[in-house]
Design an enzyme around this catalytic site. Structure first.
Site, PDB file in Angstrom:
ATOM      1  CG  HIS A   1      -2.027   1.423   1.042  1.00 35.85           C
ATOM      2  ND1 HIS A   1      -3.125   1.401   0.527  1.00 35.85           N
ATOM      3  CD2 HIS A   1      -1.535   2.460   1.983  1.00 35.85           C
ATOM      4  CE1 HIS A   1      -3.610   2.503   1.264  1.00 35.85           C
ATOM      5  NE2 HIS A   1      -2.430   3.005   1.627  1.00 35.85           N
ATOM      6  CD  GLU A   2       2.320   3.565   3.868  1.00 33.51           C
ATOM      7  OE1 GLU A   2       2.215   4.651   3.769  1.00 33.51           O
ATOM      8  OE2 GLU A   2       0.918   3.171   4.236  1.00 33.51           O
TER       9      GLU A   2
ATOM     10  CG  HIS B   1       0.371   5.881  -0.721  1.00 31.88           C
ATOM     11  ND1 HIS B   1      -0.464   6.794  -1.422  1.00 31.88           N
ATOM     12  CD2 HIS B   1       0.120   5.867   0.324  1.00 31.88           C
ATOM     13  CE1 HIS B   1      -1.930   6.460  -0.533  1.00 31.88           C
ATOM     14  NE2 HIS B   1      -1.671   5.813   0.784  1.00 31.88           N
TER      15      HIS B   1
ATOM     16  CD  GLU C   1      -4.891   7.042   2.219  1.00 33.62           C
ATOM     17  OE1 GLU C   1      -4.559   5.393   2.006  1.00 33.62           O
ATOM     18  OE2 GLU C   1      -4.055   7.378   2.104  1.00 33.62           O
TER      19      GLU C   1
END
Length: 309
Positions: free
Chosen positions: A155-156, A159, A228
């Site tokens: 997930h990070e 980003h 997100e």
């Protein structure tokens, strides 16, 4: 390490940041900004408005440029890359970020750190995808298993590869410029008038400023929630939907009080995988930087159903 072993064998199509598209939106936004200045204030204040708007745009980018140094000090982050990992889970973090960086075709791998907090969270920051940093809390390492940690890190890294830090700064710049356009004419009116007219102009200034701030917060929060969802989706694609779902379910346990949190910090909450301070009501959700965990889990479950067809 079953989770990491599976990830090594997975073929990943790396997304590419569309710089042309971003540049187009920035150019259009700047043109619209100066057009609004001309419409609302005419020629009177055009001489110094560009400088003020440049300052409004520049501040978020300065913050972005120094973000790594800022969060390192704020969170007392211990860097674990280049042989600094001292536990099996720290080694898992380093190996996962390194592997994802290779699969996502990053020219320079992110710095990797751990910060001392019982808050179960992680975040990414940095001026660009090739000068990024990914950090996880000690609480996350203590509370999550291998596949959950991989899901969070994916997930990070999503980003990072999506350029979310840059696009967020661009949006903040437009929001700040909008605030300047909306409020400065009233502030100048206060300086040019006396008595009741001055008081009225100042009251209008504060009212418009508050409305502009609220509007800006709503817009930036809406973009953050969309960001997100995008990071969740890409994380599920480059690993496995079950990894991301498992991590979100664990975070849901935390949010429902089944696992206690201590020493949570509101600062930098919008950069983290979850925002523990989101309110459940409609008004609160309007200003939340993250969608509810239930909605994020539902989105991943829809992905699972699609991939199984």
């Amino acid at each position: 390490m079953k989770g990491l072993a599976e990830l090594k064998n997975k073929i990943v199509k790396a997304p590419h940041l569309n710089i042309f598209k971003i540049g187009t939106w920035v150019t259009m936004g700047l043109f619209a900004t100066f057009l609004l200045v001309y419409i609302f204030v005419g020629d009177e204040m055009l001489n110094y408005y560009p400088l003020l708007i440049l300052f409004a745009f520049g501040t978020p980018f300065i913050s972005l440029m120094i973000s790594k140094a800022t969060v390192k000090r704020a969170y007392n982050i211990r860097m674990i890359g280049d042989g600094g990992a001292s536990t099996e889970k720290e080694k898992l973090v380093v190996d996962t970020v390194t592997l994802l960086s290779q699969k996502l075709d990053l020219q320079k791998f992110p710095e990797i750190g751990v910060y001392p907090s019982n808050d179960i969270n992680a975040f990414a920051t940095g001026a660009s995808k090739n000068s990024a940093m990914v950090a996880v809390s000690q609480g996350l390492l203590n509370s999550m298993n291998e596949t959950e940690i991989i899901g969070v890190l994916a997930h990070e890294m999503s980003h990072v590869v999506n350029g979310d830090m840059l696009t967020s700064s661009i949006l903040e710049g437009f929001v700040s410029a909008f605030g300047v356009i909306a409020t400065l004419p009233f502030l100048m009116g206060e300086n040019n008038n006396r008595g009741r007219r001055a008081a009225s102009s100042m009251a209008t200034y504060y009212m418009v400023r508050n409305v502009a701030n609220i509007f800006g917060k709503i817009v930036s929060s809406a973009y953050s929630r969309r960001r997100e969802y995008g990071a969740d989706k890409l994380a599920a694609e480059i690993t496995d939907p079950s990894y991301m779902k498992s991590a979100l379910l664990r975070l849901q346990e935390i949010s429902e009080g089944r696992i206690s949190l201590q020493n949570s910090d509101r600062e930098f909450a919008s950069f983290k995988i979850t925002n523990n301070f989101s309110m459940g009501n409609i008004f609160g959700n309007l200003f939340a930087s993250h969608p509810s965990l239930a909605k994020r889990i539902a989105a991943i479950e829809r992905m699972e159903k699609t991939t199984k067809k």
